[in-house]
Enzyme design. Sequence first.
Site, short mmCIF file in Angstrom:
data_model
loop_
_atom_site.label_atom_id
_atom_site.label_comp_id
_atom_site.label_asym_id
_atom_site.label_seq_id
_atom_site.Cartn_x
_atom_site.Cartn_y
_atom_site.Cartn_z
N LYS A 9 0.70 -1.31 -0.09
CA LYS A 9 -0.05 -0.01 0.07
C LYS A 9 0.82 1.27 -0.09
O LYS A 9 1.85 1.22 0.84
CB LYS A 9 -0.89 -0.13 1.28
CG LYS A 9 -1.96 1.18 1.29
CD LYS A 9 -1.76 2.25 2.04
CE LYS A 9 -2.51 3.65 1.70
NZ LYS A 9 -2.15 4.80 2.53
N GLY B 215 -4.62 11.17 -2.61
CA GLY B 215 -4.25 12.22 -1.79
C GLY B 215 -4.66 13.71 -2.08
O GLY B 215 -5.71 14.00 -2.38
N LYS C 260 -2.83 1.82 13.61
CA LYS C 260 -2.21 1.24 12.54
C LYS C 260 -1.73 -0.15 12.93
O LYS C 260 -1.79 -1.27 12.21
CB LYS C 260 -0.86 1.82 12.30
CG LYS C 260 -1.08 2.98 11.01
CD LYS C 260 0.21 3.50 10.60
CE LYS C 260 0.16 4.88 10.07
NZ LYS C 260 -0.74 4.90 8.65
#
Lengths: 261, 261
Positions: free
Chosen positions: B11, B44, B228
């Site tokens: 990713k 983004g 995370k």
Amino acid sequence: MKDMEKLSIVKIGGNIVEQEEALNRFTKSFAHLEGRKILVHGGGKIASKLAGDLGIEAKMVNGRRITDLETLKVVTMVYAGLANKNIVALLQANHCDAIGLSGADGDTIRTVKRPVKTIDYGFAGDMTPTSIHTKRIQSLLELNLFPVFSAITHNGEGQLLNTNADTIASALAIGLASSYAVSLIYCFEKKGVLSDIADDHSVITEIDQTKYTALREQGIIADGMIPKLDNAFDAIAQGVKKVIIKHADDLADEHAGTTIF
Amino acid sequence: MKDMEKLSIVKIGGNIVEQEEALNRFTKSFAHLEGRKILVHGGGKIASKLAGDLGIEAKMVNGRRITDLETLKVVTMVYAGLANKNIVALLQANHCDAIGLSGADGDTIRTVKRPVKTIDYGFAGDMTPTSIHTKRIQSLLELNLFPVFSAITHNGEGQLLNTNADTIASALAIGLASSYAVSLIYCFEKKGVLSDIADDHSVITEIDQTKYTALREQGIIADGMIPKLDNAFDAIAQGVKKVIIKHADDLADEHAGTTIF
């Protein structure tokens, strides 16, 4: 030789892509089309509108879009993003297992940047005899997937290129003609090739090369229809079984439109 | 039981996607990564910039984007169009046979529109235990294709949905863990999980559940790192072999970053 499997390659223009109701009707009838099939679409005025909203001036020469870097970004966003993914989602909703592709995806369509002669068309991609990755497209079809191509290709060196959707459809048809019995179907805003341009019901049902010559001599087929039909006969000459020109709403009707063979 | 084939799921964030040089470096090292692999990317700030240029106000609640219809169009254009096709073209140029996908393509990722509770997130797609079409993704991998997923999914009823790219990566990893020995690699702007946030070289090489508990108790792992790592351990619990957190530039270096197992 055993009969080849049938494959329909359908091209729709931006006028369908940008109208919600027309697109809903079309995706429903495409989903119900029997057998293996491929869809090729443009993006039309959505791209011009987005470019306008972003203050990017549309550059046209001889009716063809000049693809500068900013325009390339816009058409990549609209054709390969917004239009392609909406069409795929609508087809999926109609139980058609569609997969959206640009020519970069799986290296399916590799083109060359149009050489600059008198006009610099910018990031426009031209087909070559080896542009179509027949084996790859066949392997996707054999997974029972239905490829949906946007009019974006690549040059194999990292550059995306804007490519005419009609040209993509006919190159796919020719490239796949040795593996399938290909019908190439151009959907447009008329019911077919008309013998009287003022009469929407004057559809010429069938045209072969002999009839085409006669219709041209009589002036019945003229102007913008000539390059379309020249391309159709070129596809036939290169192994495509038939080319059909019809209204998008008539996709399900096997007898509608003009068949070129 | 015979050894399962290895699969890397990588990713990358928007910060790499939007920087030409960083993206060139990254696509080169991803292309050279051995074995089967899948890339998941965000888009983004390009999406925010485009939205801004079009006068669409970015709506954020608790650091999460609210996806109204206009924003959905923008992220579909940027993520599934511009970013995805550029990445695919760059990978193809590096002889990596990439295929760009949204979740709608081949019905690979089907999500549900996030239910409205106190906040209406709009067209945001949430994963379900059956979101990942494992068999389809496997069949693409077996054609020696390398799927590149944008963060756009669909609900199977014609609606595209905006989905968190981290979540997609971990759902893919979990979904494919029964077929492959999956390494899930999160590339971000740091060299890994740091024991001293002020020291870029203080990378903690390995973290297992016992060590994680200790590091949290000591306050060494805190704040944004906790969700995370929680997600990473959740993936491990669901069969993913290891999760690696590293800098995008270190993708080729097997010993770089933090390995969670």
